[in-house]
Design a protein around this motif. Structure first.
Motif, PDB file in Angstrom:
ATOM      1  N   SER A 137      -0.599 -11.096  10.504  1.00 16.79           N
ATOM      2  CA  SER A 137      -0.678 -10.951   8.974  1.00 16.79           C
ATOM      3  C   SER A 137      -0.975  -9.729   8.443  1.00 16.79           C
ATOM      4  O   SER A 137      -0.131  -8.978   7.809  1.00 16.79           O
ATOM      5  CB  SER A 137      -1.349 -11.936   8.430  1.00 16.79           C
ATOM      6  OG  SER A 137      -1.296 -13.139   8.733  1.00 16.79           O
ATOM      7  N   LEU A 138      -2.047  -9.085   9.191  1.00 19.03           N
ATOM      8  CA  LEU A 138      -2.392  -7.547   8.781  1.00 19.03           C
ATOM      9  C   LEU A 138      -1.287  -6.697   8.960  1.00 19.03           C
ATOM     10  O   LEU A 138      -0.994  -5.703   8.373  1.00 19.03           O
ATOM     11  CB  LEU A 138      -3.635  -7.288   9.516  1.00 19.03           C
ATOM     12  CG  LEU A 138      -4.826  -7.871   8.915  1.00 19.03           C
ATOM     13  CD1 LEU A 138      -6.132  -7.954   9.922  1.00 19.03           C
ATOM     14  CD2 LEU A 138      -5.478  -7.553   7.743  1.00 19.03           C
ATOM     15  N   ASN A 139      -0.714  -6.822  10.255  1.00 20.17           N
ATOM     16  CA  ASN A 139       0.324  -5.840  10.329  1.00 20.17           C
ATOM     17  C   ASN A 139       1.609  -5.945   9.505  1.00 20.17           C
ATOM     18  O   ASN A 139       2.083  -4.934   9.092  1.00 20.17           O
ATOM     19  CB  ASN A 139       0.906  -5.790  11.985  1.00 20.17           C
ATOM     20  CG  ASN A 139      -0.183  -5.170  12.716  1.00 20.17           C
ATOM     21  OD1 ASN A 139      -0.410  -4.059  12.643  1.00 20.17           O
ATOM     22  ND2 ASN A 139      -0.503  -5.817  14.074  1.00 20.17           N
ATOM     23  N   MET A 140       1.730  -7.117   9.136  1.00 24.40           N
ATOM     24  CA  MET A 140       2.804  -7.317   8.381  1.00 24.40           C
ATOM     25  C   MET A 140       2.651  -6.726   6.987  1.00 24.40           C
ATOM     26  O   MET A 140       3.652  -6.324   6.319  1.00 24.40           O
ATOM     27  CB  MET A 140       3.361  -8.714   8.311  1.00 24.40           C
ATOM     28  CG  MET A 140       3.774  -9.429   9.453  1.00 24.40           C
ATOM     29  SD  MET A 140       5.533  -8.775  10.026  1.00 24.40           S
ATOM     30  CE  MET A 140       4.910  -7.840  11.488  1.00 24.40           C
ATOM     31  N   LEU A 141       1.684  -6.823   6.588  1.00 25.02           N
ATOM     32  CA  LEU A 141       1.008  -6.331   5.251  1.00 25.02           C
ATOM     33  C   LEU A 141       1.299  -4.874   5.329  1.00 25.02           C
ATOM     34  O   LEU A 141       1.891  -4.261   4.180  1.00 25.02           O
ATOM     35  CB  LEU A 141      -0.217  -6.780   4.894  1.00 25.02           C
ATOM     36  CG  LEU A 141      -0.433  -8.114   4.362  1.00 25.02           C
ATOM     37  CD1 LEU A 141      -1.740  -8.832   4.184  1.00 25.02           C
ATOM     38  CD2 LEU A 141       0.238  -8.447   2.735  1.00 25.02           C
ATOM     39  N   SER A 142       0.804  -4.420   6.413  1.00 24.31           N
ATOM     40  CA  SER A 142       0.533  -2.793   6.343  1.00 24.31           C
ATOM     41  C   SER A 142       2.182  -2.482   6.462  1.00 24.31           C
ATOM     42  O   SER A 142       2.545  -1.443   5.595  1.00 24.31           O
ATOM     43  CB  SER A 142       0.048  -2.185   7.622  1.00 24.31           C
ATOM     44  OG  SER A 142       0.049  -1.033   7.772  1.00 24.31           O
ATOM     45  N   LEU A 143       3.054  -3.074   7.134  1.00 26.96           N
ATOM     46  CA  LEU A 143       4.583  -2.565   7.059  1.00 26.96           C
ATOM     47  C   LEU A 143       5.073  -2.749   5.866  1.00 26.96           C
ATOM     48  O   LEU A 143       5.783  -1.927   5.381  1.00 26.96           O
ATOM     49  CB  LEU A 143       5.081  -3.405   8.036  1.00 26.96           C
ATOM     50  CG  LEU A 143       6.630  -3.239   8.420  1.00 26.96           C
ATOM     51  CD1 LEU A 143       6.762  -1.934   8.977  1.00 26.96           C
ATOM     52  CD2 LEU A 143       7.231  -4.384   9.415  1.00 26.96           C
ATOM     53  N   SER A 144       4.947  -3.842   5.001  1.00 22.11           N
ATOM     54  CA  SER A 144       5.561  -3.965   3.780  1.00 22.11           C
ATOM     55  C   SER A 144       5.006  -2.713   2.620  1.00 22.11           C
ATOM     56  O   SER A 144       5.996  -2.400   1.928  1.00 22.11           O
ATOM     57  CB  SER A 144       5.133  -5.350   3.286  1.00 22.11           C
ATOM     58  OG  SER A 144       5.498  -6.397   4.092  1.00 22.11           O
ATOM     59  N   TYR A 145       3.667  -2.645   2.770  1.00 15.25           N
ATOM     60  CA  TYR A 145       3.287  -1.620   1.831  1.00 15.25           C
ATOM     61  C   TYR A 145       3.804  -0.303   2.263  1.00 15.25           C
ATOM     62  O   TYR A 145       4.019   0.660   1.324  1.00 15.25           O
ATOM     63  CB  TYR A 145       1.804  -1.620   1.885  1.00 15.25           C
ATOM     64  CG  TYR A 145       1.047  -2.725   0.764  1.00 15.25           C
ATOM     65  CD1 TYR A 145       1.595  -2.563  -0.648  1.00 15.25           C
ATOM     66  CD2 TYR A 145       0.536  -3.854   1.348  1.00 15.25           C
ATOM     67  CE1 TYR A 145       0.934  -3.730  -1.509  1.00 15.25           C
ATOM     68  CE2 TYR A 145       0.109  -4.833   0.629  1.00 15.25           C
ATOM     69  CZ  TYR A 145       0.312  -4.805  -0.880  1.00 15.25           C
ATOM     70  OH  TYR A 145      -0.134  -5.629  -1.719  1.00 15.25           O
ATOM     71  N   ARG A 146       3.914  -0.209   3.663  1.00 18.45           N
ATOM     72  CA  ARG A 146       4.633   1.255   4.061  1.00 18.45           C
ATOM     73  C   ARG A 146       5.954   1.506   3.472  1.00 18.45           C
ATOM     74  O   ARG A 146       6.404   2.409   3.172  1.00 18.45           O
ATOM     75  CB  ARG A 146       4.479   1.503   5.640  1.00 18.45           C
ATOM     76  CG  ARG A 146       4.894   2.657   5.974  1.00 18.45           C
ATOM     77  CD  ARG A 146       4.588   2.831   7.519  1.00 18.45           C
ATOM     78  NE  ARG A 146       4.873   1.959   8.471  1.00 18.45           N
ATOM     79  CZ  ARG A 146       6.126   1.768   8.788  1.00 18.45           C
ATOM     80  NH1 ARG A 146       7.175   2.516   8.386  1.00 18.45           N
ATOM     81  NH2 ARG A 146       6.460   0.952   9.624  1.00 18.45           N
ATOM     82  N   TYR A 147       6.868   0.387   3.504  1.00 20.73           N
ATOM     83  CA  TYR A 147       8.000   0.370   2.789  1.00 20.73           C
ATOM     84  C   TYR A 147       8.229   0.617   1.367  1.00 20.73           C
ATOM     85  O   TYR A 147       9.101   1.264   0.864  1.00 20.73           O
ATOM     86  CB  TYR A 147       8.574  -1.187   2.902  1.00 20.73           C
ATOM     87  CG  TYR A 147       9.344  -1.193   4.362  1.00 20.73           C
ATOM     88  CD1 TYR A 147       8.963  -0.666   5.737  1.00 20.73           C
ATOM     89  CD2 TYR A 147      10.571  -2.207   4.563  1.00 20.73           C
ATOM     90  CE1 TYR A 147       9.485  -0.860   7.053  1.00 20.73           C
ATOM     91  CE2 TYR A 147      11.169  -2.517   5.900  1.00 20.73           C
ATOM     92  CZ  TYR A 147      10.434  -1.836   7.015  1.00 20.73           C
ATOM     93  OH  TYR A 147      10.991  -2.372   8.238  1.00 20.73           O
TER      94      TYR A 147
END
Length: 660
Positions: A137-147
């Motif tokens: 979940s943390l990695n998915m959030l990081s990826l989404s905010y990076r987008y």
């Protein structure tokens, strides 16, 4: 006119209220959507699969993913699974479903909606105390905010994931995979901040860890990211190499979105290398696939690259159209980085067309957005966080090492006597083993010595000596002085050679054949020299170089004379042939034309005084000991010879001696 403070306070209240309303709307929408879906026609087979998963309630991400891998892109079935997991309070199932729904919304460029799903997935994973799902979940959030180019938030989530993953003492494959994902996210953040060397270092760290755990998706992503860094550094050939490696990994595991992303970057490099026609052709192909997949993030990048390619080809109208589409999509899904790129390209296009007013307008837009997302505050924030993390990590490592050293010191002190006793026991065991080994060696040597002594006795048996001397005596009585002297010399030479050979473990075949020749000369006296004895050596064989145990041929010749020829009427023949079978064996064959073994046995049984022959058995045992030093073993075979009427006509002994 309201004050600045009042305006800020009013804005905060509105935003806070909107946030609460949106949050409640989201969960009510999720609830009604799930219930609506549950009332629709879901395949019975899938319902049964979901019931089975919820009954067994697997705790790991991999166990759930193994069952639901085929529907991870189907939002309807995922929502049904989410609803059922909520009904049965199956938290791992809820977190899994929410994360995959969030990923689907992100991939369809609904980034904010996707983030809300990932946040709920993280909350439930924490309630379940499931580290692997928290990391995911943390990695998915990081990826989404990076987008979204929200660097601070993206980095914060990636850092949380990295710290949580590295704190696990016995990490599972899924935890290791999420740690490499977090490192990759941090590398991408450095890439966004244009700190390419540090980004490459992070990607290579992630790449090495992915190689260790066999994570092909990670290998694909890291190679593509390294390619992007080298492209930004202007090393286009190197960038192209890594993009193509990323493409191959994606193709290997059949990740279409990955192949499209890599092809977009490959086309981007082609544009910079002035391979514009190739780039345009590739971009048109992947644009259609990106639009079909409803991936606006990817489509925005392709539109911008296509616009650049058409600018080079002087297709200005099409270039303008594609650049505007790219900027529109970037605004729609909140991608500031792509907005900057698109506005800069449009500014350049209008400058080429000498529309300087529009060129300046789009240049200012690009500059304004660029300054917003690429300010020094972001860089300083990330560097400070990383510095604190690295310092804390090193301090923790030093403390852990100090504790480990203390434990080791205590264990060493406590086990000092145990180690000493163990060493003494090992020494004692080694001594006992050595004594046993020496006893075995001495027994072997004693056995070998006994064999040599027995062999010598068989060679120098009283019967042979008496017969030989008696035959020489007859020559003296018959006044055949010349023959007596000749055979006496032969006899003395034979005795000397037998005594000399008995002290040696092995002799040359040449010496052995010379001894046998002397032996046959003496034995032939009793047969009035009627035995035709021949030695034939194959051309090319050097008998001086072939080593054999001493005195091994005499027992076979003695057998041939006593059991084969002594009772035979007519011509008597013995022939020794020395041949080379192959690179592994030399062959010595002894052939006689005696009465054969069957007839010999009949005669032997009728004798009152039976003579037991042990020479051949001793010879075989000596050959066995001799061949221990070689890779191959000796072979002795005795063949009965028959004429065309099936009448026994002799015996052939074949001795195969190993050469290696």
């Amino acid at each position: 006119m309201i004050s600045n403070f009042q305006h800020k306070f009013y804005t905060y209240q509105v935003n806070h209220l909107n946030s609460k309303i949106l949050k409640h709307l989201f969960f009510w929408l999720l609830f009604f959507t799930a219930n609506f879906i549950s009332s629709q026609q879901i395949p019975q087979s899938f319902k049964l699969k979901v019931d089975s998963i919820i009954t067994n309630a697997p705790k790991t991400y991999n166990a759930i993913d193994k069952k639901l891998k085929t529907i991870e892109y189907d939002t309807i079935l995922l929502a049904y699974f989410l609803n059922k997991s909520k009904e049965h309070k199956y938290k791992e199932g809820q977190s899994y479903a929410l994360n995959h729904l969030g990923s689907n919304y992100r991939n369809s460029s609904q980034l904010k909606k996707g983030i809300s799903y990932h946040e709920e997935a993280l909350k439930i994973a924490k309630q379940a105390n499931n580290v692997a799902l928290q990391l995911y979940s943390l990695n998915m959030l990081s990826l989404s905010y990076r987008y979204m180019d929200a660097i601070k938030t993206a980095f914060s989530y990636a850092q949380q994931a990295l710290e949580l993953g590295e704190s696990e003492k016995n990490p599972t494959f899924q935890i290791k995979r999420n740690v490499t994902f977090a490192i990759n996210n941090i590398g991408n953040i450095y890439l966004s901040l244009k700190q390419y060397e540090i980004a490459i270092e992070k990607f290579n760290t992630s790449l090495k860890q992915d190689e260790n755990i066999g994570n092909t998706i990670g290998l694909a992503v890291n190679n593509q990211n390294i390619g992007t860094c080298y492209e930004e550094l202007g090393q286009l050939d190197l960038a192209l190499k890594y993009y193509k490696k990323g493409y191959q990994y994606n193709k290997q595991i059949n990740i279409e979105i990955g192949t499209l992303i890599c092809n977009n970057y490959i086309a981007q490099v082609y544009i910079k290398q002035n391979k514009t026609t190739d780039a345009k052709k590739l971009l048109n192909i992947i644009l259609e696939k990106a639009l079909k997949a409803n991936n606006n993030y990817l489509a925005a990048g392709i539109y911008l690259n296509l616009g650049m390619a058409q600018m080079q080809l002087k297709e200005y109208n099409s270039a303008e159209n594609h650049l505007l589409k790219g900027i529109f999509l970037a605004k729609k899904i909140d991608l500031p980085k792509y907005q900057v790129s698109g506005n800069y390209h449009l500014s350049a296009l209008y400058s080429i067309q000498k529309d300087y007013k529009k060129s300046l307008e789009y240049y200012k837009k690009a500059k304004s957005i660029d300054e917003t997302i690429s300010n020094e505050t972001n860089i300083k924030y990330v560097n400070d966080i990383l510095f604190r993390y690295d310092t804390e990590k090193k301090n923790n490592q030093i403390e852990a090492l100090a504790r480990e050293n203390e434990l080791v010191r205590l264990k060493l002190k406590k086990n000092e006597n145990t180690i000493l006793i163990s060493l003494l026991l090992l020494t004692l065991v080694a001594l006992i083993l050595y004594i046993l080994y020496r006893q075995f060696q001495l027994k072997s040597e004693k056995k070998l010595l006994t064999l040599e002594q027995t062999m010598l006795r068989s060679q120098m048996n009283p019967h042979f000596l008496f017969n030989s001397l008696n035959s020489i005596k007859l020559y003296i009585i018959n006044n055949e002085t010349k023959n007596a002297v000749y055979y006496l010399n032969k006899f003395s030479k034979l005795v000397r050679k037998i005594l000399e050979a008995s002290t040696l473990k092995e002799i040359s075949l040449a010496d052995e054949l010379e001894t046998i020749q002397l032996y046959m000369n003496i034995e032939n006296i009793r047969f009035s020299n009627n035995i035709d004895f021949q030695i034939q050596i194959e051309k090319g064989i050097d008998t001086e170089q072939i080593k054999i145990p001493s005195l091994i041929l005499q027992p076979f010749l003695e057998n041939a004379i006593w059991h084969g020829l002594s009772s035979k009427e007519g011509d008597k023949k013995i022939k020794i042939d020395v041949t080379n079978k192959n690179d592994y064996y030399n062959i010595i064959s002894i052939t006689d034309n005696g009465i054969g073994r069957n007839a010999s046995e009949v005669i032997k049984e009728n004798k009152v005084l039976k003579r037991k022959s042990i020479g051949i058995d001793i010879t075989k045992e000596r050959l066995y000991n001799f061949s221990k030093d070689y890779h191959n073993s000796f072979e002795v075979s005795i063949i009965d010879l028959y004429d065309k009427f099936e009448t026994p006509c002799g015996t052939k002994v074949i001795i195969s001696l190993p050469t290696i």
